[in-house]
Design a protein around this motif. Structure first.
Motif, PDB file in Angstrom:
ATOM      1  N   ASP A 263       0.754  -1.208  -0.145  1.00 31.03           N
ATOM      2  CA  ASP A 263      -0.018  -0.009  -0.029  1.00 31.03           C
ATOM      3  C   ASP A 263       0.971   1.256  -0.045  1.00 31.03           C
ATOM      4  OD1 ASP A 263      -1.895   2.077   0.320  1.00 31.03           O
ATOM      5  OD2 ASP A 263      -2.845   0.981   1.913  1.00 31.03           O
ATOM      6  N   GLN A 264       0.911   2.037  -1.110  1.00 32.49           N
ATOM      7  CA  GLN A 264       1.610   3.332  -1.230  1.00 32.49           C
ATOM      8  C   GLN A 264       0.692   4.397  -0.663  1.00 32.49           C
ATOM      9  OE1 GLN A 264       2.502   3.667  -5.241  1.00 32.49           O
ATOM     10  NE2 GLN A 264       3.885   1.946  -5.495  1.00 32.49           N
ATOM     11  N   LYS A 265      -0.134   4.312   0.199  1.00 31.52           N
ATOM     12  CA  LYS A 265      -0.937   5.375   0.786  1.00 31.52           C
ATOM     13  C   LYS A 265      -1.385   6.422  -0.097  1.00 31.52           C
ATOM     14  CE  LYS A 265      -0.323   2.890   4.622  1.00 31.52           C
ATOM     15  NZ  LYS A 265      -1.370   2.332   5.241  1.00 31.52           N
ATOM     16  N   THR A 266      -1.693   6.144  -1.303  1.00 33.71           N
ATOM     17  CA  THR A 266      -2.161   6.883  -2.413  1.00 33.71           C
ATOM     18  C   THR A 266      -3.466   7.269  -2.366  1.00 33.71           C
ATOM     19  OG1 THR A 266      -1.825   7.799  -4.790  1.00 33.71           O
ATOM     20  CG2 THR A 266      -2.395   5.546  -4.213  1.00 33.71           C
ATOM     21  N   HIS A 267      -4.098   8.034  -3.192  1.00 33.86           N
ATOM     22  CA  HIS A 267      -5.619   8.505  -3.184  1.00 33.86           C
ATOM     23  C   HIS A 267      -5.961   8.663  -4.802  1.00 33.86           C
ATOM     24  CE1 HIS A 267      -4.484   9.707   0.849  1.00 33.86           C
ATOM     25  NE2 HIS A 267      -5.520   8.942   1.311  1.00 33.86           N
ATOM     26  N   PHE A 268      -7.230   8.248  -4.922  1.00 33.77           N
ATOM     27  CA  PHE A 268      -7.704   8.612  -6.338  1.00 33.77           C
ATOM     28  C   PHE A 268      -8.098  10.066  -6.377  1.00 33.77           C
ATOM     29  CE2 PHE A 268      -9.358   4.297  -6.478  1.00 33.77           C
ATOM     30  CZ  PHE A 268      -8.966   3.823  -7.377  1.00 33.77           C
ATOM     31  N   SER A 269      -8.004  10.692  -7.516  1.00 35.32           N
ATOM     32  CA  SER A 269      -8.143  12.089  -7.992  1.00 35.32           C
ATOM     33  C   SER A 269      -8.682  12.108  -9.404  1.00 35.32           C
ATOM     34  CB  SER A 269      -7.000  12.720  -7.951  1.00 35.32           C
ATOM     35  OG  SER A 269      -6.139  12.291  -8.761  1.00 35.32           O
ATOM     36  N   TYR A 270      -9.238  13.118 -10.067  1.00 34.29           N
ATOM     37  CA  TYR A 270      -9.583  13.209 -11.465  1.00 34.29           C
ATOM     38  C   TYR A 270      -8.454  12.774 -12.071  1.00 34.29           C
ATOM     39  CZ  TYR A 270     -13.730  15.927  -9.716  1.00 34.29           C
ATOM     40  OH  TYR A 270     -15.003  15.965  -9.178  1.00 34.29           O
ATOM     41  N   GLU A 271      -7.232  13.293 -11.978  1.00 30.86           N
ATOM     42  CA  GLU A 271      -6.308  12.889 -12.767  1.00 30.86           C
ATOM     43  C   GLU A 271      -6.161  11.199 -12.911  1.00 30.86           C
ATOM     44  OE1 GLU A 271      -6.029  15.070 -10.582  1.00 30.86           O
ATOM     45  OE2 GLU A 271      -6.094  16.893 -11.842  1.00 30.86           O
ATOM     46  N   ASN A 272      -6.198  10.487 -12.027  1.00 31.62           N
ATOM     47  CA  ASN A 272      -6.039   9.013 -12.114  1.00 31.62           C
ATOM     48  C   ASN A 272      -7.329   8.373 -11.917  1.00 31.62           C
ATOM     49  OD1 ASN A 272      -6.630   8.994  -9.503  1.00 31.62           O
ATOM     50  ND2 ASN A 272      -4.692   8.754  -8.559  1.00 31.62           N
ATOM     51  N   THR A 273      -8.289   8.966 -12.255  1.00 28.26           N
ATOM     52  CA  THR A 273      -9.771   8.288 -12.295  1.00 28.26           C
ATOM     53  C   THR A 273     -10.321   8.424 -13.464  1.00 28.26           C
ATOM     54  OG1 THR A 273     -10.028   8.354 -10.034  1.00 28.26           O
ATOM     55  CG2 THR A 273     -11.939   8.150 -11.331  1.00 28.26           C
ATOM     56  N   VAL A 274     -10.514   9.577 -14.092  1.00 26.51           N
ATOM     57  CA  VAL A 274     -11.074   9.927 -15.353  1.00 26.51           C
ATOM     58  C   VAL A 274     -10.612   9.506 -16.658  1.00 26.51           C
ATOM     59  CG1 VAL A 274     -11.942  11.603 -16.995  1.00 26.51           C
ATOM     60  CG2 VAL A 274     -12.388  12.092 -14.448  1.00 26.51           C
ATOM     61  N   GLY A 275     -11.373   8.446 -17.134  1.00 34.24           N
ATOM     62  CA  GLY A 275     -10.745   7.847 -18.604  1.00 34.24           C
ATOM     63  C   GLY A 275     -11.152   6.382 -18.724  1.00 34.24           C
ATOM     64  N   THR A 276     -10.423   5.750 -19.581  1.00 33.27           N
ATOM     65  CA  THR A 276     -10.910   4.231 -19.686  1.00 33.27           C
ATOM     66  C   THR A 276     -10.110   3.343 -18.900  1.00 33.27           C
ATOM     67  OG1 THR A 276     -11.838   4.756 -21.976  1.00 33.27           O
ATOM     68  CG2 THR A 276     -11.268   2.438 -21.634  1.00 33.27           C
ATOM     69  N   TRP A 277     -10.554   2.565 -18.176  1.00 35.16           N
ATOM     70  CA  TRP A 277      -9.771   1.477 -17.460  1.00 35.16           C
ATOM     71  C   TRP A 277      -9.888   0.164 -18.136  1.00 35.16           C
ATOM     72  CZ3 TRP A 277     -10.517   1.891 -11.200  1.00 35.16           C
ATOM     73  CH2 TRP A 277     -10.561   3.074 -10.859  1.00 35.16           C
ATOM     74  N   LEU A 278      -8.596  -0.311 -18.509  1.00 40.50           N
ATOM     75  CA  LEU A 278      -8.799  -1.687 -19.033  1.00 40.50           C
ATOM     76  C   LEU A 278      -8.261  -2.880 -18.400  1.00 40.50           C
ATOM     77  CD1 LEU A 278      -7.147  -0.413 -22.519  1.00 40.50           C
ATOM     78  CD2 LEU A 278      -9.530  -0.721 -21.908  1.00 40.50           C
ATOM     79  N   ARG A 279      -8.690  -3.880 -18.471  1.00 39.50           N
ATOM     80  CA  ARG A 279      -8.430  -5.053 -17.872  1.00 39.50           C
ATOM     81  C   ARG A 279      -8.935  -6.369 -18.752  1.00 39.50           C
ATOM     82  NH1 ARG A 279     -12.027  -8.044 -13.106  1.00 39.50           N
ATOM     83  NH2 ARG A 279     -10.517  -9.845 -12.707  1.00 39.50           N
ATOM     84  N   GLY A 280      -7.646  -6.679 -19.531  1.00 34.45           N
ATOM     85  CA  GLY A 280      -7.802  -7.667 -20.465  1.00 34.45           C
ATOM     86  C   GLY A 280      -9.006  -7.122 -21.449  1.00 34.45           C
ATOM     87  N   GLU A 281     -10.078  -7.679 -21.962  1.00 36.09           N
ATOM     88  CA  GLU A 281     -10.574  -7.391 -23.136  1.00 36.09           C
ATOM     89  C   GLU A 281     -11.671  -6.557 -22.471  1.00 36.09           C
ATOM     90  OE1 GLU A 281     -12.069 -10.858 -24.969  1.00 36.09           O
ATOM     91  OE2 GLU A 281     -10.465 -11.107 -26.069  1.00 36.09           O
ATOM     92  N   ALA A 282     -11.897  -6.443 -21.175  1.00 37.60           N
ATOM     93  CA  ALA A 282     -13.064  -5.733 -20.470  1.00 37.60           C
ATOM     94  C   ALA A 282     -12.469  -4.308 -20.428  1.00 37.60           C
ATOM     95  CB  ALA A 282     -13.412  -6.413 -19.407  1.00 37.60           C
ATOM     96  N   ARG A 283     -13.572  -3.342 -20.235  1.00 38.81           N
ATOM     97  CA  ARG A 283     -13.147  -1.769 -20.183  1.00 38.81           C
ATOM     98  C   ARG A 283     -14.150  -1.144 -19.328  1.00 38.81           C
ATOM     99  NH1 ARG A 283     -13.711   1.719 -25.521  1.00 38.81           N
ATOM    100  NH2 ARG A 283     -14.449   3.485 -23.886  1.00 38.81           N
ATOM    101  N   TYR A 284     -13.836  -0.205 -18.462  1.00 40.33           N
ATOM    102  CA  TYR A 284     -14.779   0.491 -17.656  1.00 40.33           C
ATOM    103  C   TYR A 284     -14.338   1.993 -17.969  1.00 40.33           C
ATOM    104  CZ  TYR A 284     -14.357  -4.446 -15.907  1.00 40.33           C
ATOM    105  OH  TYR A 284     -14.477  -5.562 -15.917  1.00 40.33           O
ATOM    106  N   ASP A 285     -15.439   2.627 -18.147  1.00 37.82           N
ATOM    107  CA  ASP A 285     -15.214   4.174 -18.342  1.00 37.82           C
ATOM    108  C   ASP A 285     -15.773   5.132 -17.250  1.00 37.82           C
ATOM    109  OD1 ASP A 285     -14.151   4.088 -21.039  1.00 37.82           O
ATOM    110  OD2 ASP A 285     -16.163   3.224 -21.796  1.00 37.82           O
ATOM    111  N   TYR A 286     -14.852   6.075 -16.740  1.00 36.08           N
ATOM    112  CA  TYR A 286     -15.105   6.818 -15.525  1.00 36.08           C
ATOM    113  C   TYR A 286     -15.042   8.063 -16.284  1.00 36.08           C
ATOM    114  CZ  TYR A 286     -14.552   3.451 -12.164  1.00 36.08           C
ATOM    115  OH  TYR A 286     -14.811   2.399 -11.204  1.00 36.08           O
ATOM    116  N   PHE A 287     -16.330   9.208 -16.306  1.00 30.32           N
ATOM    117  CA  PHE A 287     -16.457  10.373 -17.006  1.00 30.32           C
ATOM    118  C   PHE A 287     -16.121  11.410 -15.910  1.00 30.32           C
ATOM    119  CE2 PHE A 287     -18.514   7.413 -20.059  1.00 30.32           C
ATOM    120  CZ  PHE A 287     -17.795   7.725 -21.159  1.00 30.32           C
TER     121      PHE A 287
END
Length: 493
Positions: A263-287
């Motif tokens: 655990d690097q004790k980091t946090h989510f922000s718009y910079e590391n959240t908004v976009g397309t998350w890819l995991r193999g063939e599946a994708r997850y979009d955060y707008f």
């Protein structure tokens, strides 16, 4: 008999995903195996993990969720392992008759990337022992000798480590298991403590013995033992591991794979959240407007940051509309909650702990349903340029053109031989029109008279603009239409 009954427990055990480096294994290398202890596991971590102990005389032992004596042999296309005591996967009744779904054989094949393997399952009628159904599940995997796995050269006493799949809960009323990652702190004196998914704490003793990390602890009056081996090093982030877990009750699943992350004790922000998350063939979009869409066409949700820098989502169910991002009236209920914690970030990769709490009956209380560690590749928003089986396997689309407005259902279904087929239906799920295929990103719909081809021209988060033409022709000779997703984003307006 429904082949889904065989697959349900496999689907329910899905927890997390990770990437492995792999080395090609040839047929001659498989046939050169004479004896030893091996681990065989699915590279994506969504499939099974086995421990295989192979003796020279063609006997040995198998472990996964149970243990069994085995016979093994070299066959023309690889290795074949037969279980003396088939592993029970699922027991159920159908019209008063008892059946059991079980694993009875594992088959390992050579591959250009590691190995491939098949897990052979069957459904047996328990009163007559008649085999009424068989099914083989195929996986891309790794076969590694236990003695060749990496040594523990990482300093575990620095920071907090998140270990996958340690907690195990079986909701006996529903026969549904849940697996939970835990936080572990290792102390230099050989002691440590685990924080479980429910924030209870267990003290443990640990030691490194060869290439094994051994943890022993008591939880709820039950003595547990974990033996961890390294499958992959993730520089600066953590490790891929295979875990053998045992308890003196004998009920805990034995073999698990996953990511062990510092655990690097980091946090989510718009910079590391908004976009397309890819995991193999599946994708997850955060707008950026806090809309979340899983796998292009599935039900959308609204996401938010909490004070701890985590992402929170809910799955909201409307009695008539189904999954909706926001409730249009006062009849909805929350069927699932998701809490995402960012453990580490490496270039464009996110290592995320995801806890799911879900109802097991409609509008019922929420139960802990898993806490998994998942790796995602974060990219800027990727528009949809091609069709893909990953989201067409269970999707509803409305086709709109000048001459048509109809609802189409796309789904995977077992054929009479037990193999999976992709089919589509019109107006109602049981009104099957034919099979569909995806070739070079284009959707082919087989019909009685001809096959139609759909090609994506433009995409938004709630629809696709496509051209449609007869197979053998082109967009220039076809017509245009809109394919509307049923992901609920229309309720946001």
């Amino acid at each position: 008999m429904n082949v889904y009954r065989i697959l349900i427990p496999i689907i329910l055990s899905i927890l997390s995903g990770l990437s492995f480096s792999s080395v090609a294994t040839s047929l001659s290398e498989l046939h050169d195996i004479k004896k030893g202890k091996f681990f065989l596991y699915d590279k994506s971590s969504t499939g099974p993990t086995y421990e295989l102990v192979l003796a020279k005389n063609g006997t040995g032992k198998y472990a996964r969720q149970t243990e069994s004596q085995i016979s093994w042999s070299k066959v023309d296309d690889g290795l074949q392992v037969n279980l003396a005591s088939p592993e029970l996967i699922w027991a159920y009744q159908d019209q008063g008759v008892e059946y059991r779904s079980e694993i009875y054989q594992v088959h390992v094949f050579p591959s250009q990337e590691g190995v491939s393997f098949a897990q052979h399952m069957r459904v047996v009628r328990t009163d007559t022992m008649e085999v009424v159904e068989t099914q083989a599940q195929h996986f891309a995997g790794i076969l590694v000798p236990a003695k060749s796995m990496q040594d523990w050269q990482v300093d575990l006493t620095e920071g907090t480590w998140v270990i996958p799949g340690v907690d195990y809960i079986l909701y006996e009323e529903f026969d549904i298991p849940a697996f939970g990652a835990v936080e572990a702190n290792f102390f230099a004196n050989g002691h440590g403590q685990i924080t479980h998914h429910d924030n209870t704490v267990s003290r443990f003793k640990w030691r490194i013995k060869g290439n094994r990390l051994v943890l022993k602890y008591w939880q709820n009056g039950i003595k547990n033992k974990l033996v961890l081996r390294i499958t992959e090093s993730l520089a600066g982030v953590g490790l891929g591991v295979v875990i053998k877990a045992t308890s003196h009750t004998g009920k805990a699943p034995l073999l698990r794979t996953g990511l062990m992350i510092k655990d690097q004790k980091t946090h989510f922000s718009y910079e590391n959240t908004v976009g397309t998350w890819l995991r193999g063939e599946a994708r997850y979009d955060y707008f950026e407007d806090h809309v979340y869409i899983p796998n292009v066409a599935f039900g959308s949700a609204v996401w938010s940051f909490n004070q701890a820098g985590e992402i929170e989502r809910q799955k909201i169910i409307h009695p008539q509309l189904g999954t909706v991002p926001v409730c249009p009236d006062d009849t909805c209920y929350v069927s699932c909650t998701f809490t995402l914690k960012l453990l580490a970030q490496d270039e464009e990769a996110l290592y995320v702990s995801i806890q799911t709490d879900s109802e097991l009956v409609d509008a019922g209380p929420h139960f802990f349903m898993g806490k998994a560690i998942v790796k995602f590749d974060l990219k800027p928003y990727q528009s949809v340029s091609a069709f893909d089986y990953s989201w067409l396997g269970q999707t509803t689309l409305t086709f709109k053109s000048q001459s048509e407005s109809a609802r189409y259902y796309f789904m995977m279904m077992p054929s009479v031989t037990g193999a999976w087929e992709y089919v589509y239906a019109k107006d109602a799920p049981n009104n099957i029109q034919g099979k569909f295929t995806v070739v070079d990103g284009k959707l082919h719909l087989e019909g009685e008279l001809e096959t139609q081809v759909l090609e994506i021209q433009q995409s938004t988060r709630d629809s696709l603009n496509v051209c449609r033409y007869a197979e053998g022709s082109s967009c220039a000779a076809g017509d245009t239409m809109i394919l509307e997703f049923h992901n609920g984003t229309d309720l946001l307006e």
